[in-house]
Design a protein around this motif. Structure first.
Motif, short mmCIF file in Angstrom:
data_model
loop_
_atom_site.label_atom_id
_atom_site.label_comp_id
_atom_site.label_asym_id
_atom_site.label_seq_id
_atom_site.Cartn_x
_atom_site.Cartn_y
_atom_site.Cartn_z
N HIS A 17 20.07 -28.86 -32.69
CA HIS A 17 21.00 -28.73 -31.56
C HIS A 17 22.37 -29.32 -31.84
N MET A 18 22.51 -30.08 -32.90
CA MET A 18 23.80 -30.67 -33.27
C MET A 18 24.19 -30.16 -34.66
N VAL A 19 24.27 -28.85 -34.79
CA VAL A 19 24.46 -28.23 -36.10
C VAL A 19 25.84 -28.53 -36.69
N HIS A 20 26.79 -28.93 -35.86
CA HIS A 20 28.14 -29.21 -36.36
C HIS A 20 28.22 -30.55 -37.07
N LEU A 21 27.22 -31.41 -36.89
CA LEU A 21 27.24 -32.73 -37.54
C LEU A 21 26.83 -32.61 -39.00
N SER A 22 27.37 -33.51 -39.82
CA SER A 22 26.92 -33.59 -41.21
C SER A 22 25.48 -34.12 -41.23
N ILE A 23 24.81 -33.99 -42.35
CA ILE A 23 23.43 -34.46 -42.45
C ILE A 23 23.34 -35.97 -42.16
N PRO A 24 24.20 -36.81 -42.76
CA PRO A 24 24.12 -38.25 -42.45
C PRO A 24 24.37 -38.53 -40.97
N GLU A 25 25.31 -37.79 -40.34
CA GLU A 25 25.60 -38.03 -38.93
C GLU A 25 24.42 -37.64 -38.05
N ALA A 26 23.81 -36.48 -38.35
CA ALA A 26 22.66 -36.02 -37.55
C ALA A 26 21.46 -36.94 -37.74
N VAL A 27 21.20 -37.35 -38.96
CA VAL A 27 20.08 -38.25 -39.23
C VAL A 27 20.33 -39.61 -38.56
N GLY A 28 21.58 -40.08 -38.61
CA GLY A 28 21.90 -41.33 -37.95
C GLY A 28 21.70 -41.25 -36.45
N LEU A 29 22.10 -40.13 -35.85
CA LEU A 29 21.90 -39.93 -34.41
C LEU A 29 20.41 -39.89 -34.07
N ALA A 30 19.65 -39.18 -34.88
CA ALA A 30 18.20 -39.10 -34.64
C ALA A 30 17.55 -40.47 -34.81
N THR A 31 17.97 -41.22 -35.81
CA THR A 31 17.39 -42.54 -36.06
C THR A 31 17.71 -43.51 -34.93
N TRP A 32 18.97 -43.51 -34.52
CA TRP A 32 19.37 -44.38 -33.42
C TRP A 32 18.60 -44.03 -32.15
N SER A 33 18.57 -42.75 -31.77
CA SER A 33 17.93 -42.36 -30.51
C SER A 33 16.42 -42.56 -30.58
N PHE A 34 15.81 -42.30 -31.71
CA PHE A 34 14.37 -42.54 -31.87
C PHE A 34 14.06 -44.03 -31.72
N GLY A 35 14.87 -44.86 -32.37
CA GLY A 35 14.66 -46.30 -32.28
C GLY A 35 14.89 -46.84 -30.89
N MET A 36 15.90 -46.29 -30.19
CA MET A 36 16.15 -46.71 -28.80
C MET A 36 14.95 -46.43 -27.91
N VAL A 37 14.42 -45.22 -28.04
CA VAL A 37 13.29 -44.83 -27.19
C VAL A 37 12.08 -45.71 -27.48
N MET A 38 11.79 -45.95 -28.74
CA MET A 38 10.59 -46.70 -29.10
C MET A 38 10.70 -48.20 -28.78
N THR A 39 11.92 -48.73 -28.78
CA THR A 39 12.10 -50.15 -28.47
C THR A 39 12.61 -50.38 -27.05
N LYS A 40 12.99 -49.30 -26.36
CA LYS A 40 13.62 -49.39 -25.04
C LYS A 40 14.81 -50.35 -25.10
#
Length: 396
Positions: A17-40
């Motif tokens: 859904h964020m195809v305009h982002l570079s691979i590092p940017e998209a992975v960073g966004l996924a990592t941040w959001s995944f970690g936020m959800v799991m740690t609240k």
């Protein structure tokens, strides 16, 4: 490299859904959001510790990578580094939300609002209002003490979203009294949307063709009254618009709302969607990401972190909404438009035992414990709340 399978799955969804982002940017966004959800939590320390544990990495390595994700280019190590342009994500984020709504939905409600984080930041945000909750889709963060008008910030945010929603959709944009301005009304109309701006009770109005000016305090005088009609508002810089008025029992003052819609096409009850923004702030703060405890000092870095906050919020709300759809359906949508339920005092909080947002957490944890893959399904129906059902089922 992502080693945890669930983090990989979520990274694929984010990248889709964020195809305009570079691979590092998209992975960073996924990592941040995944970690936020799991740690609240939106804490760099907590998220980096969690990601390091599941991805078999050193905490300091993960911490540096996550920190660089929201830093400006000149603060990063190495050549050819760049800053994440968070404003480029607003349109894709809105499209992502729309892609997960029921297929028959052709309208959406937005809200413009401002919230402060102690004496650090003021966040100006545009939120999609869904199921008694809100999802940030565009925002600007300024220093809390920054002088000057917000007009330029709102103009930029609306311009970045202009044209994203199909023209045939009905879009209302709600604002509370503190944000009302004639230029904001015109700006919303120019975007092809419909302002739904609450105003104060001071001042006067005309009902054409009568040219006499009447006090706004007399539109509705007692609870249980409502009124709508085409009016001219303001003696100076007069505005031709529709005035919607409604006063429910239990409320100190009536709602007085200005819109460009015809009286037969709008209902003051729709303004009851706007308090969902308060639920959004609760989700972003105490119920979810603990944003009020942030140690960030730079507004630009905070804006980038808010992208992960928005994606995390979208994830939980969409999971919770679909889980709610699996419960016995509410009968609101089967009721006639004039049913007494729509004349009762409005409770901005949905009549639920648990919020749609928190239900998303429960659903995700249960899915993972049952061995299901990370997924984000389209809603099969609209999660029922009284005002949502009235707007999303009856808009033209």
């Amino acid at each position: 490299m992502l080693k945890n399978k669930y983090l990989k799955q979520w990274s694929c969804i984010v990248s889709e859904h964020m195809v305009h982002l570079s691979i590092p940017e998209a992975v960073g966004l996924a990592t941040w959001s995944f970690g936020m959800v799991m740690t609240k939590s939106s804490s760099l320390t907590q998220v980096s510790r969690f990601i390091a544990s599941i991805n078999q990495e050193k905490p300091n390595t993960v911490r540096q990578r996550l920190k660089e994700w929201y830093q400006e280019a000149e603060a990063k190590k190495g050549d050819k580094r760049c800053s994440l342009d968070v404003s480029s994500c607003f349109a894709p984020l809105l499209l992502w939300v729309m892609s997960l709504l029921p297929a028959d939905i052709k309208q959406v409600a937005l809200a413009l609002d401002a919230t402060s984080i102690s004496n650090k930041f003021t966040v100006l945000s545009i939120n999609v209002l869904l199921a008694g909750c809100g999802i940030p889709i565009a925002w600007c963060i300024v220093a809390a003490t920054e002088p000057g008008s917000w007009k330029g910030h709102w103009h930029k945010l609306i311009e970045l979203l202009k044209g994203v929603i199909p023209q045939q959709w009905n879009v209302i944009v709600a604002c509370d009294r503190g944000l009302y301005a004639d230029w904001l009304y015109e700006l919303i109309v120019s975007a092809g949307w419909h302002p739904f701006l609450r105003i104060n009770h001071q001042g006067t109005y005309q009902i054409p063709p009568d040219r006499s000016w009447r006090p706004l305090t007399e539109v509705v005088k007692t609870p249980r009254q409502s009124w709508s009609g085409r009016v001219v508002r303001f003696r100076t810089n007069p505005l031709e618009c529709t005035l919607l008025a409604r006063w429910d029992i239990g409320y100190k003052d009536p709602w007085l709302v200005l819109t460009d819609l015809e009286p037969s096409q709008a209902d003051a009850l729709w303004y009851g969607l706007r308090p969902s923004t308060e639920c959004a702030y609760r989700d972003i703060k105490s119920d979810g990401w603990q944003w009020h405890n942030t140690r960030l000092l730079s507004p630009q870095r905070a804006e980038r972190l808010w992208l992960a906050i928005a994606v995390s919020t979208l994830w939980m709300l969409m999971l919770g909404g679909e889980a709610e759809n699996q419960s016995p359906p509410s009968n609101y949508q089967q009721l006639p438009n004039k049913h007494i339920v729509f004349s009762k005092p409005i409770n901005p909080k949905p009549l639920r035992q648990i919020s749609c947002f928190l239900l998303g957490f429960i659903t995700l944890i249960a899915d993972l414990l049952n061995g299901f893959s990370i997924h984000l399904p389209r809603w099969s129906a609209f999660p029922p709340t009284p005002v949502d059902a009235f707007y999303y089922s009856n808009s033209s």
